[in-house]
Scaffold this motif. Structure first.
Motif, PDB file in Angstrom:
ATOM      1  N   LYS A   1     -38.383   1.961 -23.551  1.00  0.00           N
ATOM      2  CA  LYS A   1     -39.558   1.025 -23.448  1.00  0.00           C
ATOM      3  C   LYS A   1     -40.708   2.218 -23.744  1.00  0.00           C
ATOM      4  O   LYS A   1     -40.727   3.263 -23.292  1.00  0.00           O
ATOM      5  N   ARG A   2     -41.558   1.670 -24.540  1.00  0.00           N
ATOM      6  CA  ARG A   2     -42.784   2.615 -24.731  1.00  0.00           C
ATOM      7  C   ARG A   2     -43.846   2.364 -23.802  1.00  0.00           C
ATOM      8  O   ARG A   2     -43.831   1.458 -23.012  1.00  0.00           O
ATOM      9  N   ARG A   3     -44.636   3.429 -23.712  1.00  0.00           N
ATOM     10  CA  ARG A   3     -45.561   3.625 -22.494  1.00  0.00           C
ATOM     11  C   ARG A   3     -46.923   3.666 -23.093  1.00  0.00           C
ATOM     12  O   ARG A   3     -47.179   4.035 -24.279  1.00  0.00           O
ATOM     13  N   GLY A   4     -47.949   3.653 -22.124  1.00  0.00           N
ATOM     14  CA  GLY A   4     -49.270   3.851 -22.496  1.00  0.00           C
ATOM     15  C   GLY A   4     -49.881   3.242 -23.648  1.00  0.00           C
ATOM     16  O   GLY A   4     -49.626   1.671 -23.517  1.00  0.00           O
ATOM     17  N   GLN A   5     -50.605   3.583 -24.706  1.00  0.00           N
ATOM     18  CA  GLN A   5     -51.295   2.743 -25.532  1.00  0.00           C
ATOM     19  C   GLN A   5     -50.303   1.715 -26.350  1.00  0.00           C
ATOM     20  O   GLN A   5     -50.678   0.786 -26.932  1.00  0.00           O
ATOM     21  N   TYR A   6     -49.147   2.314 -26.583  1.00  0.00           N
ATOM     22  CA  TYR A   6     -48.093   1.498 -27.270  1.00  0.00           C
ATOM     23  C   TYR A   6     -47.676   0.009 -26.648  1.00  0.00           C
ATOM     24  O   TYR A   6     -47.299  -1.025 -27.266  1.00  0.00           O
TER      25      TYR A   6
ATOM     26  N   THR B   1     -43.567  -4.899 -23.934  1.00  0.00           N
ATOM     27  CA  THR B   1     -42.682  -4.125 -22.971  1.00  0.00           C
ATOM     28  C   THR B   1     -41.232  -3.980 -23.254  1.00  0.00           C
ATOM     29  O   THR B   1     -40.678  -3.617 -22.392  1.00  0.00           O
ATOM     30  N   HIS B   2     -40.822  -4.452 -24.508  1.00  0.00           N
ATOM     31  CA  HIS B   2     -39.413  -4.451 -24.882  1.00  0.00           C
ATOM     32  C   HIS B   2     -38.964  -3.057 -25.413  1.00  0.00           C
ATOM     33  O   HIS B   2     -39.887  -2.429 -25.737  1.00  0.00           O
ATOM     34  N   SER B   3     -37.738  -3.106 -25.200  1.00  0.00           N
ATOM     35  CA  SER B   3     -37.059  -1.805 -25.736  1.00  0.00           C
ATOM     36  C   SER B   3     -37.114  -1.459 -27.133  1.00  0.00           C
ATOM     37  O   SER B   3     -36.956  -2.610 -27.859  1.00  0.00           O
ATOM     38  N   GLN B   4     -37.658  -0.245 -27.486  1.00  0.00           N
ATOM     39  CA  GLN B   4     -37.521   0.102 -29.025  1.00  0.00           C
ATOM     40  C   GLN B   4     -36.579   1.275 -29.367  1.00  0.00           C
ATOM     41  O   GLN B   4     -36.339   2.130 -28.623  1.00  0.00           O
ATOM     42  N   PRO B   5     -36.148   1.495 -30.488  1.00  0.00           N
ATOM     43  CA  PRO B   5     -35.249   2.525 -30.819  1.00  0.00           C
ATOM     44  C   PRO B   5     -36.017   3.664 -30.957  1.00  0.00           C
ATOM     45  O   PRO B   5     -37.081   3.903 -31.662  1.00  0.00           O
TER      46      PRO B   5
END
Length: 169
Positions: free
Chosen positions: A112-117, A123-127
């Motif tokens: 999962k990306r954090r902050g501004q992303y 909130t879904h997972s990214q590669p």
């Protein structure tokens, strides 16, 4: 005295409307009409030219160039390779290749990306790929082939753009 048009309108339009991809059947941008170079759907970057540009115009010293290329240029090169229709991923060797470039994908984690992303990607997972760019340093001419060593960087990618076979490693 000869009149010089500055800035050149065709070059200025390439900055205003950059042509990173071309649709099949469309002509090349006007700035490339008089070249003998064939224009493909994706024009691959020349790493030696980028390295020379960084040294001559950005005044990067030779000893700092590998680190700067690795941090600032190679993540975009990897994304360009991932999104290119010309790229091939070999599951057995974990090599991601285009006609002129090759890297080794060490691992892929769904995170999962954090902050501004979060606002942009949710909130879904990214590669998140861990990629060995040692061959890119050699190809750019800043590292001698006999001194090649693994240089691992982290690159976030779009989940929809992974080449076949890469999403499952």
């Amino acid at each position: 005295m000869e009149s010089i048009e500055f800035p050149n309108r065709d070059v200025m339009m390439l900055y205003v409307l950059p042509s990173t991809t071309l649709e099949v059947g469309l002509p090349a941008p006007a700035a490339f009409e008089n070249t003998s170079q064939t224009w493909y759907l994706f024009h691959e970057p020349s790493l030696p030219t980028i390295a020379k540009f960084c040294q001559s115009h950005l005044y990067l010293k030779e000893e700092r160039l590998p680190k700067r290329l690795t941090q600032n240029i190679f993540p975009s090169i990897i994304l360009r390779m991932l999104y290119s229709p010309l790229s091939i991923y070999d599951e057995t060797t974990r090599k991601l290749s285009t006609p002129t470039l090759q890297v080794t994908v060490r691992s892929l984690r769904w995170r999962k990306r954090r902050g501004q992303y979060v606002a942009r990607f949710g909130t879904h997972s990214q590669p998140n790929l861990m990629v060995d760019v040692g061959k890119l340093l050699v190809h750019s001419g800043v590292v001698h082939p006999q001194k090649e060593k693994p240089v691992i960087i982290s690159v976030w990618a779009s989940r929809r753009e992974l080449p076949n076979g890469l999403e499952s490693i």
